[in-house]
Design an enzyme around this catalytic site. Sequence first.
Site, PDB file in Angstrom:
ATOM      1  N   HIS A 180      -9.538   1.225   5.310  1.00  0.00           N
ATOM      2  CA  HIS A 180      -8.231   1.408   5.967  1.00  0.00           C
ATOM      3  C   HIS A 180      -8.404   2.358   7.147  1.00  0.00           C
ATOM      4  O   HIS A 180      -9.212   3.297   7.078  1.00  0.00           O
ATOM      5  CB  HIS A 180      -7.226   1.971   4.952  1.00  0.00           C
ATOM      6  CG  HIS A 180      -5.818   1.896   5.459  1.00  0.00           C
ATOM      7  ND1 HIS A 180      -5.320   2.787   6.376  1.00  0.00           N
ATOM      8  CD2 HIS A 180      -4.818   1.016   5.204  1.00  0.00           C
ATOM      9  CE1 HIS A 180      -4.059   2.450   6.652  1.00  0.00           C
ATOM     10  NE2 HIS A 180      -3.742   1.386   5.958  1.00  0.00           N
TER      11      HIS A 180
ATOM     12  N   SER B 157       3.642  -2.212  10.283  1.00  0.00           N
ATOM     13  CA  SER B 157       5.101  -2.282  10.474  1.00  0.00           C
ATOM     14  C   SER B 157       5.701  -3.622  10.054  1.00  0.00           C
ATOM     15  O   SER B 157       6.617  -4.130  10.693  1.00  0.00           O
ATOM     16  CB  SER B 157       5.469  -1.939  11.919  1.00  0.00           C
ATOM     17  OG  SER B 157       5.057  -0.616  12.227  1.00  0.00           O
TER      18      SER B 157
ATOM     19  N   GLY C 249       2.716   2.311  10.870  1.00  0.00           N
ATOM     20  CA  GLY C 249       3.680   3.407  10.716  1.00  0.00           C
ATOM     21  C   GLY C 249       4.393   3.780  11.999  1.00  0.00           C
ATOM     22  O   GLY C 249       5.027   4.822  12.088  1.00  0.00           O
TER      23      GLY C 249
ATOM     24  N   ASN D 282       0.872  -1.172   0.000  1.00  0.00           N
ATOM     25  CA  ASN D 282       0.000   0.000   0.000  1.00  0.00           C
ATOM     26  C   ASN D 282       0.912   1.225   0.000  1.00  0.00           C
ATOM     27  O   ASN D 282       1.513   1.542   1.023  1.00  0.00           O
ATOM     28  CB  ASN D 282      -0.896  -0.032   1.255  1.00  0.00           C
ATOM     29  CG  ASN D 282      -1.737   1.234   1.408  1.00  0.00           C
ATOM     30  OD1 ASN D 282      -1.760   2.074   0.527  1.00  0.00           O
ATOM     31  ND2 ASN D 282      -2.407   1.362   2.542  1.00  0.00           N
TER      32      ASN D 282
ATOM     33  N   LYS E 132       0.153   4.261  -0.209  1.00  0.00           N
ATOM     34  CA  LYS E 132      -0.467   5.450   0.401  1.00  0.00           C
ATOM     35  C   LYS E 132      -0.222   6.674  -0.491  1.00  0.00           C
ATOM     36  O   LYS E 132      -0.217   6.541  -1.709  1.00  0.00           O
ATOM     37  CB  LYS E 132       0.042   5.615   1.834  1.00  0.00           C
ATOM     38  CG  LYS E 132      -0.166   4.324   2.645  1.00  0.00           C
ATOM     39  CD  LYS E 132       0.064   4.468   4.106  1.00  0.00           C
ATOM     40  CE  LYS E 132      -0.213   3.146   4.800  1.00  0.00           C
ATOM     41  NZ  LYS E 132      -0.047   3.202   6.236  1.00  0.00           N
TER      42      LYS E 132
ATOM     43  N   GLU F 186      -6.759   4.735   8.033  1.00  0.00           N
ATOM     44  CA  GLU F 186      -6.510   6.136   7.664  1.00  0.00           C
ATOM     45  C   GLU F 186      -7.710   6.740   6.938  1.00  0.00           C
ATOM     46  O   GLU F 186      -8.019   7.915   7.130  1.00  0.00           O
ATOM     47  CB  GLU F 186      -5.220   6.228   6.829  1.00  0.00           C
ATOM     48  CG  GLU F 186      -3.992   6.015   7.713  1.00  0.00           C
ATOM     49  CD  GLU F 186      -2.761   5.471   7.007  1.00  0.00           C
ATOM     50  OE1 GLU F 186      -2.727   5.445   5.769  1.00  0.00           O
ATOM     51  OE2 GLU F 186      -1.825   5.050   7.725  1.00  0.00           O
TER      52      GLU F 186
ATOM     53  N   GLU G 224      -5.252  -4.948  10.615  1.00  0.00           N
ATOM     54  CA  GLU G 224      -4.262  -3.888  10.814  1.00  0.00           C
ATOM     55  C   GLU G 224      -4.532  -3.191  12.147  1.00  0.00           C
ATOM     56  O   GLU G 224      -5.363  -2.267  12.210  1.00  0.00           O
ATOM     57  CB  GLU G 224      -4.346  -2.866   9.675  1.00  0.00           C
ATOM     58  CG  GLU G 224      -3.979  -3.427   8.328  1.00  0.00           C
ATOM     59  CD  GLU G 224      -3.308  -2.383   7.426  1.00  0.00           C
ATOM     60  OE1 GLU G 224      -2.340  -2.741   6.772  1.00  0.00           O
ATOM     61  OE2 GLU G 224      -3.748  -1.222   7.412  1.00  0.00           O
TER      62      GLU G 224
HETATM   63  P1  13P Z   1       3.153   0.366   7.696  1.00  0.00           P
HETATM   64  O1  13P Z   1       3.639  -0.924   7.076  1.00  0.00           O
HETATM   65  O2  13P Z   1       3.901   1.569   7.215  1.00  0.00           O
HETATM   66  O3  13P Z   1       3.077   0.259   9.183  1.00  0.00           O
HETATM   67  O4  13P Z   1       1.657   0.580   7.173  1.00  0.00           O
HETATM   68  C1  13P Z   1       0.758  -0.481   7.252  1.00  0.00           C
HETATM   69  C2  13P Z   1      -0.450  -0.116   6.503  1.00  0.00           C
HETATM   70  O5  13P Z   1      -1.190   0.760   6.885  1.00  0.00           O
HETATM   71  C3  13P Z   1      -0.725  -0.838   5.248  1.00  0.00           C
HETATM   72  O6  13P Z   1      -1.994  -0.590   4.776  1.00  0.00           O
END
Ligand code: 13P
Length: 263
Positions: A95, A226, A186, A9, A11, A97, A180
Amino acid sequence: MRKKLVVGNWKMNLTRSEARAAIESLLLLIEPTTDAEVAICPTYLTIDTVAQLFRRSRFRVGAQDVFWGNAGAFTGNVSAAMLKDVECHFCIVGHSETRGRFGKLEVPESTIPYFSETDETVNLKIKALLYQSIHPILCVGETLAEREAGNTDRVIQSQLKGALEGIEGAEFWEGVVAYEPVWAIGTGKTCDSAEASRVCGMIRASLAEIFDEETAEAIRVLYGGSVKGANAQELFSQPDIDGGLVGGASLIAEEFSKIVRSV
Ligand code: 13P
């Protein structure tokens, strides 16, 4: 036997030229014979570029979000039919976010409602994607406060029920669920592999209740938060983890290929 799946992803990262360079490196680094299914979800603006580079490979391209309407006055949005037109195979929905449930806040709290995807809108998006034969990657997961209050399983079960309301098992057969934990995204804090596997197992049991055993056995349940080269093998070797949804580490071709190789 479920095939392992590793999804990057991206982002809100990488311009078209940066995306092209990243994909060219990935195609050199990842063996075409890899056992894993691999997908990249770039921004809307680079989906077409990535799809063209993947055309003669086994890699898939996906989107990070979708709007449920077919077409019309929905400024700033993109429909499932438009994603199909640029060869999207997968699409992430729900997600944390886009739900506005950030692990670490980088926006003023007053702006969070503007992100707020809900179980209801996630459900509409999944239906729109299935209508176009695009496989949804449904994200679920608890915040740190919800985990500390002992509500992890309840929160996730409710997200699953809401998102999958009115959908038949036969329709979601090739769908994907990604666990997740919001606090692991992150932040560099990975969920302990045994606990990640327990939650992924709980998700499969909930899918069996929502659909049936056979469908639940077919749906891939990924872990995200992560994931990196150093912890992927440990996570992916857990019985209930069918691969990963990778954020930051998917932007570095060497690191992402290490994750794919660890399958
Ligand atoms: P990270 O791998 O940067 O922690 O992000 C995970 C994520 O949100 C994947 O959709």
